[in-house]
Scaffold this motif. Structure first.
Motif, PDB file in Angstrom:
ATOM      1  N   ARG A 297       1.025  -0.716   0.454  1.00 42.98           N
ATOM      2  CA  ARG A 297      -0.114   0.084  -0.040  1.00 42.98           C
ATOM      3  C   ARG A 297       0.908   1.478  -0.442  1.00 42.98           C
ATOM      4  O   ARG A 297       0.037   1.849  -1.077  1.00 42.98           O
ATOM      5  N   ALA A 298       1.778   0.866   0.802  1.00 41.77           N
ATOM      6  CA  ALA A 298       2.605   2.254   0.924  1.00 41.77           C
ATOM      7  C   ALA A 298       3.216   2.597  -0.656  1.00 41.77           C
ATOM      8  O   ALA A 298       4.543   3.656  -0.588  1.00 41.77           O
ATOM      9  N   GLU A 299       3.866   2.006  -1.579  1.00 39.55           N
ATOM     10  CA  GLU A 299       3.796   1.825  -2.798  1.00 39.55           C
ATOM     11  C   GLU A 299       2.591   2.367  -4.201  1.00 39.55           C
ATOM     12  O   GLU A 299       3.131   2.700  -5.095  1.00 39.55           O
ATOM     13  N   LEU A 300       1.840   2.919  -3.415  1.00 43.96           N
ATOM     14  CA  LEU A 300       0.985   3.430  -4.203  1.00 43.96           C
ATOM     15  C   LEU A 300       0.469   4.472  -4.661  1.00 43.96           C
ATOM     16  O   LEU A 300      -0.728   5.396  -5.605  1.00 43.96           O
ATOM     17  N   GLY A 301       1.756   5.265  -4.297  1.00 42.02           N
ATOM     18  CA  GLY A 301       1.588   7.017  -4.253  1.00 42.02           C
ATOM     19  C   GLY A 301       1.192   6.801  -5.998  1.00 42.02           C
ATOM     20  O   GLY A 301       0.392   8.482  -5.570  1.00 42.02           O
ATOM     21  N   GLU A 302       2.477   6.935  -6.689  1.00 42.09           N
ATOM     22  CA  GLU A 302       2.002   7.110  -8.329  1.00 42.09           C
ATOM     23  C   GLU A 302       0.304   6.890  -8.701  1.00 42.09           C
ATOM     24  O   GLU A 302       0.037   7.276 -10.079  1.00 42.09           O
ATOM     25  N   GLN A 303      -0.206   5.736  -8.230  1.00 43.80           N
ATOM     26  CA  GLN A 303      -2.064   5.700  -8.535  1.00 43.80           C
ATOM     27  C   GLN A 303      -2.089   6.875  -7.800  1.00 43.80           C
ATOM     28  O   GLN A 303      -3.491   6.931  -8.445  1.00 43.80           O
ATOM     29  N   GLN A 304      -2.337   7.427  -6.636  1.00 44.17           N
ATOM     30  CA  GLN A 304      -2.462   8.952  -6.318  1.00 44.17           C
ATOM     31  C   GLN A 304      -2.159   9.583  -7.738  1.00 44.17           C
ATOM     32  O   GLN A 304      -3.447  10.810  -7.866  1.00 44.17           O
ATOM     33  N   ALA A 305      -1.115   9.756  -8.025  1.00 46.66           N
ATOM     34  CA  ALA A 305      -0.902  11.179  -9.001  1.00 46.66           C
ATOM     35  C   ALA A 305      -1.589  10.743 -10.650  1.00 46.66           C
ATOM     36  O   ALA A 305      -2.037  11.793 -10.940  1.00 46.66           O
ATOM     37  N   ILE A 306      -1.894   9.284 -10.648  1.00 41.60           N
ATOM     38  CA  ILE A 306      -2.993   8.772 -11.775  1.00 41.60           C
ATOM     39  C   ILE A 306      -4.354   9.568 -11.074  1.00 41.60           C
ATOM     40  O   ILE A 306      -5.179   9.889 -12.740  1.00 41.60           O
TER      41      ILE A 306
END
Length: 335
Positions: A297-306
């Motif tokens: 979950r902590a590595e999903l930051g790029e998903q938030q940018a999308i």
């Protein structure tokens, strides 16, 4: 047991050790099941898997019969379903385990409130998707796309690449003429000169580059890592965690096999991908990592940018917390 383990060979220590934590135990005939693992019933159930042309690892598993072998001790048999457009079957729950998809696709499925759980991630390969134009085109920069017809597959990772690239150039979708085409249609349209530019992923990117000289305006570098995600229906994961664990292990082994045996992988995939030239398949396999890892979950930051970019571009109707998703993770390795 790895993909290249001979049939009938002894199971790997990893597979047996993880059996008590949700993975399948692949045991020799006559072996005693470890405590807590029920006996498998004779009648097989079907696990429905979708895949698309870019689903290299799933294609390898299908072609080699790996899941037929590994799921049998659990009483399951795989059923394969090929899709060119994956969002609709994902939203509808048409299969149990879905095709690996580019990072942007889960944003659309989350927006649609599809009941999906992340269960694996293929580490990104940003050079495996790009915005291309014919080599002789006067278009030299993303800014030059203003007023031009640009082909892209709606809801794909390339949809995000285009949105992000336009934003960086001070443009929006209103400044171009988007042509929403599935990848095979886009390949034909680009080849016929119907598109000024095309945003596409491998293997279609490699095919287009082999068919005619092209110029890459931008790949995903600096815009997206182009991780690929594997998702499954929530209910199936909850009811069949051992099946998910077997598929996860098989995907990891398939990824290692493709990289360790590149010539064999090319020979396997080329005819399946429409008798592609071996060098095209080799290019695809070089660009992709095929490294399958757990979803963190902590590595999903790029998903938030999308998600934020899509909301700003009015491609999704509401803001999303892209990290608020269900995640299945494999049991920790035990030495």
């Amino acid at each position: 047991m790895t993909d290249d383990t001979p049939r009938g060979a002894a199971p790997s220590r990893r597979t047996i050790l993880r059996a008590g934590s949700g993975a399948a135990a692949i045991l020799p005939v006559g072996a005693i099941l470890p405590l807590g693992i029920p006996a498998v019933h004779a009648a097989e159930r079907t696990v429905r898997l979708s895949y698309q042309r870019s689903s290299t690892l799933l294609t390898v598993l299908k072609a080699r019969g790996t899941l037929d072998e590994r799921l049998k001790p659990l009483g399951f048999a795989p059923s394969w379903h090929l899709f060119t457009s994956v969002i609709e079957p994902m939203n509808a729950g048409a299969v149990d385990l879905h095709a690996d998809v580019a990072d942007a696709v889960p944003i659309f499925t989350q927006s649609a409130e599809a009941p999906l759980t992340f269960y694996a991630r293929e580490v990104g390969a940003p050079s495996a998707e790009a915005i291309i134009v014919p080599a002789e085109s006067p278009i030299r920069t993303i800014a030059d796309l203003r007023g031009r017809t640009v082909g892209v597959s709606r809801g794909s990772g390339c949809h995000f690449i285009l949105a992000a690239a336009l934003k960086n150039a001070g443009l929006t979708f209103a400044d171009i003429k988007p042509a929403y085409l599935q990848a095979p249609e886009g390949l034909a349209a680009f080849g016929q000169g119907s598109l000024d530019a095309w945003v596409i992923w491998d293997p279609f990117l490699a095919i287009a580059q082999a068919k005619r000289p092209v110029r890459v305006l931008a790949d995903a570098t600096g815009l997206s890592s182009y991780h690929r995600y594997y998702l499954a229906n929530d209910r199936f994961v909850a009811e069949n965690p051992r099946v998910v664990a077997v598929v996860y292990d098989a995907l990891q082994d398939a990824g290692r096999w493709v990289k360790a045996e590149p010539d064999a992988a090319v020979a396997l995939l080329a005819p399946i991908w429409g008798d592609l030239a071996p060098d095209i398949v080799a290019t695809v396999n070089r660009r992709r990592t095929y490294a399958v890892t757990p979803v963190v979950r902590a590595e999903l930051g790029e998903q938030q940018a999308i998600a934020d970019t899509f909301h700003e571009a009015k491609l999704i109707p509401r803001k999303l917390d892209a990290t608020a998703v269900k995640i299945w993770q494999p049991a920790p390795e035990r030495g």
